[in-house]
Design a protein around this motif. Structure first.
Motif, short mmCIF file in Angstrom:
data_model
loop_
_atom_site.label_atom_id
_atom_site.label_comp_id
_atom_site.label_asym_id
_atom_site.label_seq_id
_atom_site.Cartn_x
_atom_site.Cartn_y
_atom_site.Cartn_z
N VAL A 3 50.12 38.18 43.80
CA VAL A 3 50.71 39.04 44.88
C VAL A 3 49.61 40.27 44.87
O VAL A 3 48.65 40.26 44.32
N ASP A 4 49.85 40.89 46.16
CA ASP A 4 48.97 42.20 46.40
C ASP A 4 48.84 43.08 45.12
O ASP A 4 49.95 43.47 44.36
N GLY A 5 47.68 43.19 44.60
CA GLY A 5 47.29 43.99 43.53
C GLY A 5 47.00 43.48 42.48
O GLY A 5 46.96 44.00 41.38
N ALA A 6 47.01 41.96 42.30
CA ALA A 6 46.65 41.53 41.15
C ALA A 6 45.35 41.49 40.63
O ALA A 6 44.33 41.78 41.52
N GLN A 7 45.13 41.54 39.51
CA GLN A 7 43.67 41.84 38.81
C GLN A 7 43.16 40.52 38.33
O GLN A 7 43.92 39.57 37.65
N LEU A 8 41.90 40.17 39.10
CA LEU A 8 41.21 38.92 38.85
C LEU A 8 39.94 39.29 38.19
O LEU A 8 39.27 40.04 38.44
N PRO A 9 39.44 38.28 37.18
CA PRO A 9 38.42 38.71 36.55
C PRO A 9 37.08 38.15 36.99
O PRO A 9 37.16 37.03 37.47
N TYR A 10 35.89 39.09 37.24
CA TYR A 10 35.10 38.68 38.11
C TYR A 10 33.64 39.30 37.37
O TYR A 10 33.54 40.59 37.07
N ASP A 60 37.45 43.50 36.01
CA ASP A 60 38.49 43.00 37.10
C ASP A 60 38.22 43.60 38.55
O ASP A 60 37.99 44.85 38.73
N ILE A 61 38.52 42.93 39.32
CA ILE A 61 38.85 42.91 40.73
C ILE A 61 40.17 42.86 41.24
O ILE A 61 41.22 42.12 40.81
N THR A 62 40.54 43.90 42.29
CA THR A 62 41.94 43.64 42.72
C THR A 62 42.07 42.94 43.96
O THR A 62 41.13 43.21 44.99
N LEU A 63 43.04 42.09 43.93
CA LEU A 63 43.26 41.21 45.22
C LEU A 63 44.32 42.01 46.18
O LEU A 63 45.35 42.70 45.57
N ARG A 64 43.76 42.07 47.25
CA ARG A 64 44.58 42.79 48.60
C ARG A 64 44.87 41.91 49.63
O ARG A 64 44.10 41.04 49.97
N LEU A 65 46.15 41.62 49.48
CA LEU A 65 46.81 40.67 50.66
C LEU A 65 46.91 41.42 51.98
O LEU A 65 47.82 42.42 51.95
N GLU A 66 46.26 41.00 52.90
CA GLU A 66 46.45 41.75 54.16
C GLU A 66 46.82 40.77 55.41
O GLU A 66 46.22 39.76 55.58
N PRO A 67 47.91 41.07 55.88
CA PRO A 67 48.48 40.23 57.15
C PRO A 67 47.19 39.96 58.14
O PRO A 67 46.53 40.98 58.52
N ALA A 68 47.06 38.86 58.74
CA ALA A 68 45.93 38.75 59.59
C ALA A 68 46.28 37.42 60.39
O ALA A 68 46.88 36.61 60.06
N ALA A 69 45.48 37.37 61.62
CA ALA A 69 45.77 36.25 62.65
C ALA A 69 44.94 35.02 62.06
O ALA A 69 45.23 33.78 62.14
N ARG A 70 43.80 35.27 61.26
CA ARG A 70 42.90 34.25 60.66
C ARG A 70 42.61 34.62 59.34
O ARG A 70 42.65 35.55 58.94
N SER A 71 42.67 33.57 58.40
CA SER A 71 42.18 33.74 56.99
C SER A 71 40.82 34.27 56.97
O SER A 71 39.98 33.78 57.52
N HIS A 72 40.76 35.26 56.02
CA HIS A 72 39.36 35.50 55.71
C HIS A 72 39.43 36.17 54.07
O HIS A 72 40.57 36.37 53.62
N CYS A 73 38.30 36.04 53.46
CA CYS A 73 38.10 36.41 51.98
C CYS A 73 36.96 37.26 51.73
O CYS A 73 35.75 36.61 51.95
N VAL A 74 37.14 38.56 51.64
CA VAL A 74 35.83 39.41 51.77
C VAL A 74 35.94 40.38 50.51
O VAL A 74 36.86 40.94 50.12
N HIS A 75 34.89 40.29 49.83
CA HIS A 75 34.56 41.24 48.64
C HIS A 75 33.98 42.57 48.59
O HIS A 75 32.74 42.35 49.37
N ASP A 76 34.60 43.50 48.31
CA ASP A 76 33.92 44.70 48.67
C ASP A 76 33.46 45.20 47.17
O ASP A 76 34.37 45.68 46.24
N ALA A 77 32.01 45.11 46.91
CA ALA A 77 31.74 45.36 45.49
C ALA A 77 31.80 46.81 45.10
O ALA A 77 32.00 47.37 44.06
N ASP A 78 31.83 47.68 46.21
CA ASP A 78 31.90 49.27 45.72
C ASP A 78 33.26 49.59 45.26
O ASP A 78 33.48 50.38 44.41
N THR A 79 34.40 49.08 45.81
CA THR A 79 35.56 49.33 45.34
C THR A 79 36.36 48.09 44.48
O THR A 79 37.42 48.48 44.02
N ARG A 80 35.42 47.14 44.28
CA ARG A 80 35.62 46.06 43.44
C ARG A 80 37.15 45.58 43.96
O ARG A 80 37.97 45.37 43.27
N THR A 81 37.35 45.27 45.02
CA THR A 81 38.41 44.80 45.77
C THR A 81 38.47 43.30 46.54
O THR A 81 36.89 43.34 47.31
#
Length: 307
Positions: free
Chosen positions: A143-150, A154-175
């Motif tokens: 779910v949105d806010g899940a903590q994933l080991p990396y 831990d990095i935070t998973l953010r689920l965002e409504p989108a027309a196309r699927s994408h997966c982008v890591h923000d190292a500064d915010t660990r998101t």
């Protein structure tokens, strides 16, 4: 004046009364002291884990399992035949797998198992306990806010409504931002994140191999990721290295240890003292890394139950 006359009976009665008066009174029996009640324990000891041996699963088209008695333990194992010249043993979360030469008689195979029984039982108990601990840990809720080991944090998973699927890591915010298209199901979210982890593993492995190969004094031929359930890495005499992509969950230092370990095999294709001396040239605290990797693997949350 005459004295009153005392007969013999009166004299005997007086003597008895006098003796009774002079006799010390009996000391009362001491009251037994109450036994002290032991204090209640401040901490309750954890229950001793049940030691069980994993039994390999058998499919409808698989040959039946074989079993052997090792001391007081009945061990079930899968027997595979190959063109190899010696017996090979693999212990994973599913149990013991034995690979033997095509023409090796069963008696010879069992003698080889008994020769390795201490190692086999130790590894089976470790795997059984790890499997039991893993079963107690709840899987990650995707779910949105899940903590994933990396890489050890831990990095935070953010689920965002989108027309196309994408997966982008923000190292500064660990998101980790994942674009969720309409109708995307939970298993698809999980698989999309797994692909991202695997891509990250490829990138990081390539960087670390190129960094450490010159330090070890070797040149590797190629590398690939694996999903092995029992091995963190492997190396062939041809210089082909395979590394388990799930190492990307662990601190970089532990990942580096496995990289150096596999590169060292290009100088010593064994686990002899000479091999560990090669590892120690580049990674002196390899004993600490091995222990930490084992400990972390037990504590790791269940991200992908099928792995």
């Amino acid at each position: 004046m005459t004295s009153p006359k005392i007969d013999a009976n009166q004299l005997e009665l007086f003597a008895q009364e006098l003796v009774a008066a002079l006799k010390p009174s009996p000391t009362p029996a001491p009251t037994p002291a109450a036994r002290p009640v032991p204090p209640a324990p401040l901490f309750k000891a954890p229950p001793v884990p049940t030691r069980t041996l994993p039994i390999p699963p058998v499919g409808p088209n698989d040959p039946p399992l074989r079993k052997i008695q090792l001391g007081s333990h009945t061990v079930h194992y899968v027997l595979r035949r190959s063109a190899r010249r010696s017996h090979g043993f693999m212990v994973c979360d599913d149990g013991l797998f034995v690979t033997s030469p095509n023409r090796a008689p069963l008696d010879d195979i069992e003698r080889a198992i008994r020769a390795k029984q201490r190692w086999i039982l130790t590894k089976l108990f470790e795997r059984g306990e790890r499997r039991a601990l893993r079963a107690e840990r709840p899987p990650v809720d995707w779910v949105d806010g899940a903590q994933l080991p990396y890489l050890g944090t831990d990095i935070t998973l953010r689920l965002e409504p989108a027309a196309r699927s994408h997966c982008v890591h923000d190292a500064d915010t660990r998101t980790l931002h994942l674009g969720v298209t309409p109708g995307l199901e939970t298993w698809q979210i999980r698989e999309r994140v797994k692909l991202w982890f695997q891509d990250e593993a490829k990138r990081i492995f390539g960087e670390r191999l190129d960094l450490y190969a010159p330090r070890v004094g070797v040149t590797y031929n190629a590398f690939a990721i694996s999903s092995a359930g029992t091995r963190w890495g492997s190396c062939t005499v041809a210089g082909n290295i395979r590394l388990n992509w799930k190492l990307v969950h662990y601190p970089l230092a532990l990942l580096d240890y496995v990289v150096v370990h596999e590169l060292a095999h290009l100088r010593e294709m064994n686990h002899s003292p000479a091999f560990w001396a090669v590892v120690g040239e580049v990674f002196p605290d390899y004993d600490g890394a091995k222990a930490a990797l084992k400990k972390r693997s037990v504590e790791m949350p269940v991200l992908f139950p099928d792995e």
